[in-house]
Design a protein around this motif. Structure first.
Motif, PDB file in Angstrom:
ATOM      1  N   LYS A 251       0.848  -1.197   0.000  1.00  0.00           N
ATOM      2  CA  LYS A 251       0.000   0.000   0.000  1.00  0.00           C
ATOM      3  C   LYS A 251       0.877   1.238   0.000  1.00  0.00           C
ATOM      4  CE  LYS A 251      -4.096  -1.744   2.406  1.00  0.00           C
ATOM      5  NZ  LYS A 251      -4.941  -1.617   3.613  1.00  0.00           N
ATOM      6  N   ILE A 252       0.481   2.200  -0.789  1.00  0.00           N
ATOM      7  CA  ILE A 252       1.315   3.394  -0.946  1.00  0.00           C
ATOM      8  C   ILE A 252       1.520   4.122   0.387  1.00  0.00           C
ATOM      9  CG2 ILE A 252      -0.559   4.984  -1.537  1.00  0.00           C
ATOM     10  CD1 ILE A 252       1.348   6.087  -3.744  1.00  0.00           C
ATOM     11  N   SER A 253       0.550   3.990   1.287  1.00  0.00           N
ATOM     12  CA  SER A 253       0.650   4.650   2.600  1.00  0.00           C
ATOM     13  C   SER A 253       1.595   3.915   3.552  1.00  0.00           C
ATOM     14  CB  SER A 253      -0.738   4.752   3.244  1.00  0.00           C
ATOM     15  OG  SER A 253      -1.323   3.467   3.344  1.00  0.00           O
ATOM     16  N   GLY A 292      -5.719   2.640   0.404  1.00  0.00           N
ATOM     17  CA  GLY A 292      -5.979   1.214   0.201  1.00  0.00           C
ATOM     18  C   GLY A 292      -6.164   0.827  -1.251  1.00  0.00           C
ATOM     19  N   ASN A 293      -6.461   1.802  -2.103  1.00  0.00           N
ATOM     20  CA  ASN A 293      -6.684   1.518  -3.526  1.00  0.00           C
ATOM     21  C   ASN A 293      -5.487   1.892  -4.398  1.00  0.00           C
ATOM     22  OD1 ASN A 293      -9.258   0.500  -3.155  1.00  0.00           O
ATOM     23  ND2 ASN A 293     -10.250   2.476  -3.417  1.00  0.00           N
ATOM     24  N   LEU A 294      -4.384   2.249  -3.765  1.00  0.00           N
ATOM     25  CA  LEU A 294      -3.168   2.610  -4.505  1.00  0.00           C
ATOM     26  C   LEU A 294      -2.009   1.764  -3.983  1.00  0.00           C
ATOM     27  CD1 LEU A 294      -3.553   6.495  -4.399  1.00  0.00           C
ATOM     28  CD2 LEU A 294      -3.906   5.052  -6.400  1.00  0.00           C
ATOM     29  N   MET A 295      -1.424   0.950  -4.857  1.00  0.00           N
ATOM     30  CA  MET A 295      -0.330   0.073  -4.436  1.00  0.00           C
ATOM     31  C   MET A 295       0.926   0.366  -5.230  1.00  0.00           C
ATOM     32  SD  MET A 295      -2.061  -3.616  -3.685  1.00  0.00           S
ATOM     33  CE  MET A 295      -0.670  -4.110  -2.684  1.00  0.00           C
ATOM     34  N   LEU A 408      -6.684  12.836  -2.789  1.00  0.00           N
ATOM     35  CA  LEU A 408      -5.436  12.593  -3.513  1.00  0.00           C
ATOM     36  C   LEU A 408      -4.310  13.472  -2.982  1.00  0.00           C
ATOM     37  CD1 LEU A 408      -4.164  11.057  -5.936  1.00  0.00           C
ATOM     38  CD2 LEU A 408      -4.769  13.026  -7.347  1.00  0.00           C
ATOM     39  N   GLU A 409      -4.621  14.752  -2.720  1.00  0.00           N
ATOM     40  CA  GLU A 409      -3.607  15.656  -2.194  1.00  0.00           C
ATOM     41  C   GLU A 409      -3.147  15.198  -0.808  1.00  0.00           C
ATOM     42  OE1 GLU A 409      -2.898  20.387  -2.263  1.00  0.00           O
ATOM     43  OE2 GLU A 409      -4.621  19.781  -1.073  1.00  0.00           O
ATOM     44  N   GLY A 410      -4.095  14.725   0.013  1.00  0.00           N
ATOM     45  CA  GLY A 410      -3.736  14.238   1.345  1.00  0.00           C
ATOM     46  C   GLY A 410      -2.837  13.016   1.282  1.00  0.00           C
ATOM     47  N   VAL A 411      -3.168  12.068   0.398  1.00  0.00           N
ATOM     48  CA  VAL A 411      -2.346  10.865   0.222  1.00  0.00           C
ATOM     49  C   VAL A 411      -0.957  11.247  -0.270  1.00  0.00           C
ATOM     50  CG1 VAL A 411      -2.079   8.735  -1.115  1.00  0.00           C
ATOM     51  CG2 VAL A 411      -4.324   9.354  -0.210  1.00  0.00           C
ATOM     52  N   ALA A 412      -0.923  12.179  -1.242  1.00  0.00           N
ATOM     53  CA  ALA A 412       0.359  12.606  -1.816  1.00  0.00           C
ATOM     54  C   ALA A 412       1.234  13.287  -0.772  1.00  0.00           C
ATOM     55  CB  ALA A 412       0.100  13.548  -2.995  1.00  0.00           C
ATOM     56  N   LEU A 415       3.367  11.170   1.470  1.00  0.00           N
ATOM     57  CA  LEU A 415       4.582  10.635   0.867  1.00  0.00           C
ATOM     58  C   LEU A 415       5.595  11.725   0.551  1.00  0.00           C
ATOM     59  CD1 LEU A 415       3.124   8.003  -1.625  1.00  0.00           C
ATOM     60  CD2 LEU A 415       4.321   7.545   0.499  1.00  0.00           C
ATOM     61  N   ASP A 416       5.076  12.895   0.159  1.00  0.00           N
ATOM     62  CA  ASP A 416       5.954  14.008  -0.209  1.00  0.00           C
ATOM     63  C   ASP A 416       5.344  15.291   0.349  1.00  0.00           C
ATOM     64  OD1 ASP A 416       7.573  15.900  -1.346  1.00  0.00           O
ATOM     65  OD2 ASP A 416       7.011  15.476  -3.424  1.00  0.00           O
TER      66      ASP A 416
END
Length: 558
Positions: A251-253, A292-295, A408-412, A415-416
């Motif tokens: 998972k990307i998170s 959960g939907n981004l791997m 999307l901005e929160g997930v991004a 990571l960055d």
């Protein structure tokens, strides 16, 4: 639908609403008459929980969880609608989760065998009867096909469709009654919300919808080496079963800052640009880009999962959304006002000057701010506050778009921390506008304009004849009041001039196109010179018309 089941479910829903302290919502309606033992006071405790400890938003969330799948889904959808619900409720509804106990594995096997017409051991080399994940609508099992490929099998819960449709009927009935007695409730446009909710939920219940979406995205991104879409096994998929490639990844998170296997900044850039490409190029987008939907896969490949929730954005909305981004960047508050009104459902705004002033204040805050200091969430939250303040309503697909971009901005950012979504959006918005200005797209617009005006001109003699008939029969009375009539006359003259100019311009473009396609001589390198001259004159006329409009606007502002 079974009337007794409907009544019993309605009683259950109303009792739970009351028990969580929301008696006031229905106390002004006749609904309480159907409850056998109506509660006279708001409960201090429910299921052993002291409700006095919880806020309004928390109690709404708890009630949704108590009411089951349909209300959890409704709450999740409403969590996207901060244009009609206050922030405290939105925050709590966003916490609603789908995780529920799995249903019996024997039922899952029975559904698979019935739908596919084969025994489990005829389809799979191995099949894990214990579900890997469980949600309110389905659960997921893993297995290995006879050809050795590992798959994930999503199986829909038994009888879930019947239960959801029953709940939607009750919700519709309740909202119709409450709407008659509560003016504030009417402003939420409940019937529109319920219709959109029902359509979305029925799509999620039909796994063919998710299958087709996944196949569309796979075709679009097939040449993109940075994006992975799971393979769908159509021969093992039905309305109730979805069999897809099992994705091995992280998972990307869950990627830690110390993990040198993945380039976090690159993954963020790939994810953001791919979603924006979906919005501005495809016109439909993954509407649930949570972690959960981004791997993340090897070599910094990003995999999108779960295409059950998709947003659509038609060309007119795309244009208005692009205008919003560019208006904020350029500080053009009047263009921003227009773009918002183009998107919203609304009656006539009586206090238009106040609306424009609110937009002006918003734009002034961001116009001189560097893009890397602007958070898309802050901008949209302020815009939505203004929209709510002036009793406007955004279409559900636009709210879904905004919510997706904020998520999307929160997930991004996780990571960055330096990423700014608006930096990525702006070039896509400008690119879309440039695409619309290309000759072939302009030609399509002029062609449509020409046909529209042709239709009006064809109907004009009939309309004039009908008008004269009414006048002859004395069925028309005209009352004139001289109030700035000269100004009105000048305006009408100007409108007539522009209309005539536009018709001539559209006709010239159409004629030039026909001449070129017919290869009417003289020819220059195989192209009709007359047609080329016609297009040249059209371009000059169009340029003059645009420049004159800008000059008039500038003089008017001065």
């Amino acid at each position: 639908m079974n009337n007794m089941k409907f009544i019993n479910r309605a009683r259950e829903i109303i009792s739970i609403i009351i028990s969580y302290g929301f008696r006031d919502i229905i106390s002004i309606t006749p609904i309480l008459k159907i409850i056998k033992n109506p509660i006279d006071k708001i409960n201090i405790k429910h299921n052993g929980i002291d409700l006095r400890k919880y806020s309004r938003g928390e109690r709404i969330r708890m009630a949704c969880e108590d009411l089951g799948t349909t209300f959890i889904k409704l709450g999740q959808i409403l969590s996207n609608r901060n244009d009609i619900l206050p922030r405290d409720i939105i925050d709590e509804l966003s916490k609603l989760q789908n995780h529920v106990k799995p249903f019996d594995e024997k039922e899952a096997i029975n559904i698979i065998e019935t739908d596919l017409g084969k025994k489990i051991d005829e389809i799979f080399e191995t099949f894990d009867v214990k579900p890997k994940a469980s949600a309110s609508i389905s659960q997921v099992h893993t297995g290995v096909l006879k050809n050795g490929e590992k798959v994930a099998v999503k199986v829909k819960r038994p009888n879930i469709e019947e239960n959801i449709l029953m709940d939607i009927e009750v919700i519709t009935w309740l909202s119709n009654i409450i709407e008659k007695y509560n003016e504030e409730f009417v402003l939420m446009q409940p019937q529109k919300l319920i219709t959109a909710f029902k359509a979305q939920l029925l799509q999620e219940l039909d796994f063919n919808f998710e299958k087709n979406n996944t196949l569309k995205f796979a075709r679009y991104f097939k040449n993109n080496k940075n994006i992975k879409i799971a393979k769908i096994y159509e021969e093992y998929s039905t309305k109730s079963i979805l069999t897809m490639e099992y994705i091995e990844g992280i998972k990307i998170s869950d990627i830690s800052p110390d993990d040198e296997k993945y380039d976090r900044k690159k993954l963020v850039s790939i994810g953001i640009d791919s979603v924006l490409e979906q919005i501005f190029m495809l016109g439909f987008f993954h509407a649930d880009p949570h972690p959960g939907n981004l791997m993340a896969l090897e070599n910094n490949v990003l995999c999108f999962l779960d295409f059950g929730m998709i947003g659509f954005i038609p060309p007119n909305s795309k244009e208005a959304f692009s205008s919003i981004i560019m208006s904020i960047s350029s500080g053009d508050y009047l263009e921003l006002s227009k773009a918002i009104l183009d998107l919203c459902y609304h009656a006539e705004i009586k206090n238009m000057d106040e609306f424009n002033m609110a937009i002006f204040v918003l734009v002034s805050k961001y116009v001189d701010m560097p893009l890397d200091n602007i958070n898309i969430e802050d901008v949209f939250n302020e815009l939505i506050y203004i929209i709510r303040e002036f009793r406007l309503t955004l279409p559900s697909n636009i709210m879904l778009l905004i919510k997706s971009l904020i998520v999307l901005e929160g997930v991004a950012r996780n990571l960055d921390k330096d990423v700014k979504l608006i930096e990525h959006i702006k070039p896509f918005a400008f690119k879309y506008v440039r695409e619309q200005m290309k000759p072939n797209n302009l030609f399509k617009q002029f062609k449509k304009l020409f046909y529209d005006y042709t239709g009006i001109l064809k109907e004009l003699p009939t309309d004039i004849g009908d008008l004269l008939t009414v006048i002859k029969k004395g069925g028309m009375k005209i009352q004139l009041e001289h109030r700035k009539l000269e100004s009105l006359s000048n305006t009408l003259d100007a409108l007539a001039d522009r209309l005539s100019y536009s018709i001539v311009l559209a006709s010239l473009i159409m004629a030039s196109a026909l001449i070129i396609t017919s290869n009417i001589p003289p020819l220059f390198h195989g192209t009709s010179v007359i047609g080329m001259v016609g297009f040249g004159v059209s371009a000059i006329m169009g340029f003059i018309m645009i420049i004159s409009r800008f000059i008039k606007k500038y003089i008017k502002k001065k």
